[in-house]
Design a protein around this motif. Sequence first.
Motif, PDB file in Angstrom:
ATOM      1  N   ASP A 238       0.820  -1.220   0.000  1.00  0.00           N
ATOM      2  CA  ASP A 238       0.000   0.000   0.000  1.00  0.00           C
ATOM      3  C   ASP A 238       0.850   1.264   0.000  1.00  0.00           C
ATOM      4  OD1 ASP A 238      -2.444  -1.436   0.011  1.00  0.00           O
ATOM      5  OD2 ASP A 238      -2.318  -1.669   2.178  1.00  0.00           O
ATOM      6  N   TYR A 239       2.001   1.181  -0.636  1.00  0.00           N
ATOM      7  CA  TYR A 239       2.915   2.320  -0.819  1.00  0.00           C
ATOM      8  C   TYR A 239       3.453   2.886   0.491  1.00  0.00           C
ATOM      9  CZ  TYR A 239       1.242   2.019  -5.580  1.00  0.00           C
ATOM     10  OH  TYR A 239       0.921   1.559  -6.832  1.00  0.00           O
ATOM     11  N   GLN A 240       3.645   1.993   1.470  1.00  0.00           N
ATOM     12  CA  GLN A 240       4.378   2.425   2.662  1.00  0.00           C
ATOM     13  C   GLN A 240       5.831   2.675   2.258  1.00  0.00           C
ATOM     14  OE1 GLN A 240       3.870  -0.331   5.978  1.00  0.00           O
ATOM     15  NE2 GLN A 240       1.873  -0.931   5.183  1.00  0.00           N
ATOM     16  N   PRO A 241       6.401   3.804   2.672  1.00  0.00           N
ATOM     17  CA  PRO A 241       7.794   4.088   2.244  1.00  0.00           C
ATOM     18  C   PRO A 241       8.752   3.199   3.019  1.00  0.00           C
ATOM     19  CG  PRO A 241       6.951   5.810   3.694  1.00  0.00           C
ATOM     20  CD  PRO A 241       5.807   4.867   3.456  1.00  0.00           C
ATOM     21  N   GLY A 242       9.911   2.778   2.425  1.00  0.00           N
ATOM     22  CA  GLY A 242      10.443   3.266   1.175  1.00  0.00           C
ATOM     23  C   GLY A 242      11.094   4.640   1.317  1.00  0.00           C
ATOM     24  N   PHE A 243      10.895   5.365   0.308  1.00  0.00           N
ATOM     25  CA  PHE A 243      11.389   6.737   0.176  1.00  0.00           C
ATOM     26  C   PHE A 243      10.153   7.602  -0.003  1.00  0.00           C
ATOM     27  CE2 PHE A 243      13.424  10.106  -2.578  1.00  0.00           C
ATOM     28  CZ  PHE A 243      14.149  10.671  -1.547  1.00  0.00           C
ATOM     29  N   ALA A 244       9.853   8.375   1.016  1.00  0.00           N
ATOM     30  CA  ALA A 244       8.581   9.075   1.074  1.00  0.00           C
ATOM     31  C   ALA A 244       8.468  10.187   0.029  1.00  0.00           C
ATOM     32  CB  ALA A 244       8.371   9.660   2.469  1.00  0.00           C
ATOM     33  N   GLY A 245       7.229  10.439  -0.372  1.00  0.00           N
ATOM     34  CA  GLY A 245       6.964  11.511  -1.332  1.00  0.00           C
ATOM     35  C   GLY A 245       7.472  12.856  -0.862  1.00  0.00           C
ATOM     36  N   ALA A 246       7.367  13.114   0.451  1.00  0.00           N
ATOM     37  CA  ALA A 246       7.857  14.389   0.976  1.00  0.00           C
ATOM     38  C   ALA A 246       9.358  14.529   0.775  1.00  0.00           C
ATOM     39  CB  ALA A 246       7.519  14.510   2.462  1.00  0.00           C
ATOM     40  N   LEU A 271       9.738  20.330 -14.045  1.00  0.00           N
ATOM     41  CA  LEU A 271       8.365  19.825 -14.052  1.00  0.00           C
ATOM     42  C   LEU A 271       8.194  18.699 -13.040  1.00  0.00           C
ATOM     43  CD1 LEU A 271       5.525  19.787 -15.228  1.00  0.00           C
ATOM     44  CD2 LEU A 271       6.370  18.289 -17.058  1.00  0.00           C
ATOM     45  N   ALA A 272       9.180  17.800 -12.963  1.00  0.00           N
ATOM     46  CA  ALA A 272       9.115  16.717 -11.983  1.00  0.00           C
ATOM     47  C   ALA A 272       9.060  17.272 -10.564  1.00  0.00           C
ATOM     48  CB  ALA A 272      10.319  15.791 -12.139  1.00  0.00           C
ATOM     49  N   ALA A 273       9.814  18.321 -10.289  1.00  0.00           N
ATOM     50  CA  ALA A 273       9.787  18.943  -8.960  1.00  0.00           C
ATOM     51  C   ALA A 273       8.406  19.496  -8.662  1.00  0.00           C
ATOM     52  CB  ALA A 273      10.837  20.049  -8.884  1.00  0.00           C
ATOM     53  N   ASP A 274       7.764  20.128  -9.640  1.00  0.00           N
ATOM     54  CA  ASP A 274       6.407  20.656  -9.456  1.00  0.00           C
ATOM     55  C   ASP A 274       5.419  19.524  -9.183  1.00  0.00           C
ATOM     56  OD1 ASP A 274       7.277  23.242  -9.882  1.00  0.00           O
ATOM     57  OD2 ASP A 274       6.710  23.276 -12.001  1.00  0.00           O
ATOM     58  N   ILE A 275       5.551  18.429  -9.929  1.00  0.00           N
ATOM     59  CA  ILE A 275       4.639  17.294  -9.771  1.00  0.00           C
ATOM     60  C   ILE A 275       4.758  16.698  -8.376  1.00  0.00           C
ATOM     61  CG2 ILE A 275       4.224  14.910 -10.519  1.00  0.00           C
ATOM     62  CD1 ILE A 275       4.948  15.867 -13.385  1.00  0.00           C
ATOM     63  N   TYR A 276       5.981  16.517  -7.900  1.00  0.00           N
ATOM     64  CA  TYR A 276       6.158  15.907  -6.578  1.00  0.00           C
ATOM     65  C   TYR A 276       5.822  16.871  -5.449  1.00  0.00           C
ATOM     66  CZ  TYR A 276       7.676  11.242  -7.711  1.00  0.00           C
ATOM     67  OH  TYR A 276       7.683   9.932  -8.128  1.00  0.00           O
ATOM     68  N   ARG A 277       6.031  18.146  -5.649  1.00  0.00           N
ATOM     69  CA  ARG A 277       5.635  19.110  -4.616  1.00  0.00           C
ATOM     70  C   ARG A 277       4.120  19.075  -4.430  1.00  0.00           C
ATOM     71  NH1 ARG A 277       8.024  23.130  -6.477  1.00  0.00           N
ATOM     72  NH2 ARG A 277       6.314  24.054  -7.660  1.00  0.00           N
ATOM     73  N   LYS A 278       3.390  19.045  -5.538  1.00  0.00           N
ATOM     74  CA  LYS A 278       1.930  18.979  -5.457  1.00  0.00           C
ATOM     75  C   LYS A 278       1.486  17.651  -4.860  1.00  0.00           C
ATOM     76  CE  LYS A 278      -2.230  19.868  -8.173  1.00  0.00           C
ATOM     77  NZ  LYS A 278      -2.787  20.210  -9.512  1.00  0.00           N
ATOM     78  N   ALA A 280       3.084  15.785  -2.683  1.00  0.00           N
ATOM     79  CA  ALA A 280       3.320  15.826  -1.241  1.00  0.00           C
ATOM     80  C   ALA A 280       2.300  16.711  -0.532  1.00  0.00           C
ATOM     81  CB  ALA A 280       4.735  16.314  -0.957  1.00  0.00           C
ATOM     82  N   ASP A 281       1.966  17.846  -1.139  1.00  0.00           N
ATOM     83  CA  ASP A 281       1.027  18.781  -0.522  1.00  0.00           C
ATOM     84  C   ASP A 281      -0.400  18.235  -0.477  1.00  0.00           C
ATOM     85  OD1 ASP A 281       3.068  20.596  -0.170  1.00  0.00           O
ATOM     86  OD2 ASP A 281       2.537  21.843  -1.901  1.00  0.00           O
ATOM     87  N   GLU A 282      -0.711  17.328  -1.391  1.00  0.00           N
ATOM     88  CA  GLU A 282      -2.096  16.853  -1.515  1.00  0.00           C
ATOM     89  C   GLU A 282      -2.290  15.430  -0.994  1.00  0.00           C
ATOM     90  OE1 GLU A 282      -3.260  17.482  -5.574  1.00  0.00           O
ATOM     91  OE2 GLU A 282      -3.255  19.670  -5.358  1.00  0.00           O
ATOM     92  N   GLY A 286       3.448  11.157   3.041  1.00  0.00           N
ATOM     93  CA  GLY A 286       3.824   9.989   3.818  1.00  0.00           C
ATOM     94  C   GLY A 286       3.795   8.684   3.061  1.00  0.00           C
ATOM     95  N   LEU A 287       3.472   8.740   1.768  1.00  0.00           N
ATOM     96  CA  LEU A 287       3.480   7.548   0.931  1.00  0.00           C
ATOM     97  C   LEU A 287       4.814   7.421   0.212  1.00  0.00           C
ATOM     98  CD1 LEU A 287      -0.040   7.878  -0.732  1.00  0.00           C
ATOM     99  CD2 LEU A 287       0.583   6.418   1.212  1.00  0.00           C
ATOM    100  N   ASP A 288       5.116   6.215  -0.261  1.00  0.00           N
ATOM    101  CA  ASP A 288       6.302   6.061  -1.074  1.00  0.00           C
ATOM    102  C   ASP A 288       6.174   6.917  -2.330  1.00  0.00           C
ATOM    103  OD1 ASP A 288       8.841   4.308  -1.390  1.00  0.00           O
ATOM    104  OD2 ASP A 288       7.882   4.217  -3.363  1.00  0.00           O
ATOM    105  N   PHE A 289       7.304   7.406  -2.833  1.00  0.00           N
ATOM    106  CA  PHE A 289       7.249   8.289  -3.990  1.00  0.00           C
ATOM    107  C   PHE A 289       6.714   7.594  -5.230  1.00  0.00           C
ATOM    108  CE2 PHE A 289      11.125   6.133  -4.929  1.00  0.00           C
ATOM    109  CZ  PHE A 289      11.467   6.384  -6.245  1.00  0.00           C
ATOM    110  N   SER A 290       6.756   6.247  -5.248  1.00  0.00           N
ATOM    111  CA  SER A 290       6.196   5.515  -6.383  1.00  0.00           C
ATOM    112  C   SER A 290       4.672   5.596  -6.435  1.00  0.00           C
ATOM    113  CB  SER A 290       6.634   4.052  -6.337  1.00  0.00           C
ATOM    114  OG  SER A 290       6.204   3.424  -5.141  1.00  0.00           O
ATOM    115  N   ALA A 291       4.047   6.037  -5.354  1.00  0.00           N
ATOM    116  CA  ALA A 291       2.592   6.219  -5.346  1.00  0.00           C
ATOM    117  C   ALA A 291       2.154   7.346  -6.266  1.00  0.00           C
ATOM    118  CB  ALA A 291       2.102   6.471  -3.922  1.00  0.00           C
ATOM    119  N   ILE A 292       3.095   8.036  -6.880  1.00  0.00           N
ATOM    120  CA  ILE A 292       2.742   9.042  -7.886  1.00  0.00           C
ATOM    121  C   ILE A 292       1.891   8.406  -8.981  1.00  0.00           C
ATOM    122  CG2 ILE A 292       4.805   8.732  -9.339  1.00  0.00           C
ATOM    123  CD1 ILE A 292       3.213  12.110  -8.378  1.00  0.00           C
ATOM    124  N   ILE A 293       2.020   7.098  -9.188  1.00  0.00           N
ATOM    125  CA  ILE A 293       1.215   6.418 -10.209  1.00  0.00           C
ATOM    126  C   ILE A 293      -0.272   6.524  -9.898  1.00  0.00           C
ATOM    127  CG2 ILE A 293       1.272   4.128  -9.131  1.00  0.00           C
ATOM    128  CD1 ILE A 293       1.499   2.964 -11.974  1.00  0.00           C
TER     129      ILE A 293
END
Length: 305
Positions: A238-246, A271-278, A280-282, A286-293
């Motif tokens: 369930d996308y437990q980090p790992g390496f967190a989105g934050a 653009l990648a920085a903008d995508i990950y900042r959003k 993390a903010d939304e 606290g999820l793994d960064f792969s949860a961007i999918i």
Amino acid sequence: MSASIAFIGLGNMGGPMAANLVAAGHHVTGFDLVPAALEAAATHGVAIAATAAEAVATADVVITMLPSGRHVLEAYRGGGPGGGLLAAAGAGTLFIESSTIAVDDARAAHALAAEAGHRNIDAPVSGGVIGAIAGTLTFMVGASPADFESARGILETMGRRVVLCGEPGSGQAAKICNNLILGVSMIAVSEAFVLGEKLGLTHQALFDVASAASGQCWALTTNCPVPGPVPASPANRDYQPGFAGALMAKDLGLAVEALHSTGVEAEVGSLAADIYRKFADEGGAGLDFSAIITVIRARSEGAAA
């Protein structure tokens, strides 16, 4: 040979790293502001100090793993209970700074340590919590050759690969360049899997092709963003980090600062920085960064509707 080591910052990364040092026979005294982190470290044999300054007072080596450059510099200079680390440490102590911070902050920490009569290297890591637990981290080191050799044995206890990248600050430079690649590649891999879903491909079929073809990369073969093909990936938990989105948002922010300061035109990285900042903010902090999918998939469903 065993050493007396102070470990400041016993969180998701620092705690397992300190435990590996204890397991290798080193005497480790630790400090963290979070009581749960102290309790967990104590169960692995880490001696707990009342303050960070107390932890470093008799140490040969001080390792810091803190959230940001501001925290590192404040810890070095002092101002909190017990005073600063540099003032509390014995003369000639080796400081290993393993947080991920800005290159300028790493160089400032090096200068402060040298002024106080200590040695300092920057040695950020790659490999995430899984690598910290397994002792398979990669250390990217900025140091003089002599200080690098002094630290090598300790770093090799916590990691599989230790690379001297150049003078102080170079370790942090390598880290932000590496994570710029990682952030961009995870977005690309995630977009490809969502596209594959739309085109009728199974996750396993796409993985079997891309992992043995030109799409092969760490984001695919180690941290695959869909459950199934790589059983150890966070997607199966369930996308437990790992390496967190934050943390990815933070590291890409550091990369963008470096891009701007050096005049590098990097549209995809920004653009990648903008995508990950959003992300993390939304809710993705606290999820793994792969949860961007999950964001890419949800937006794709919305667009289709």
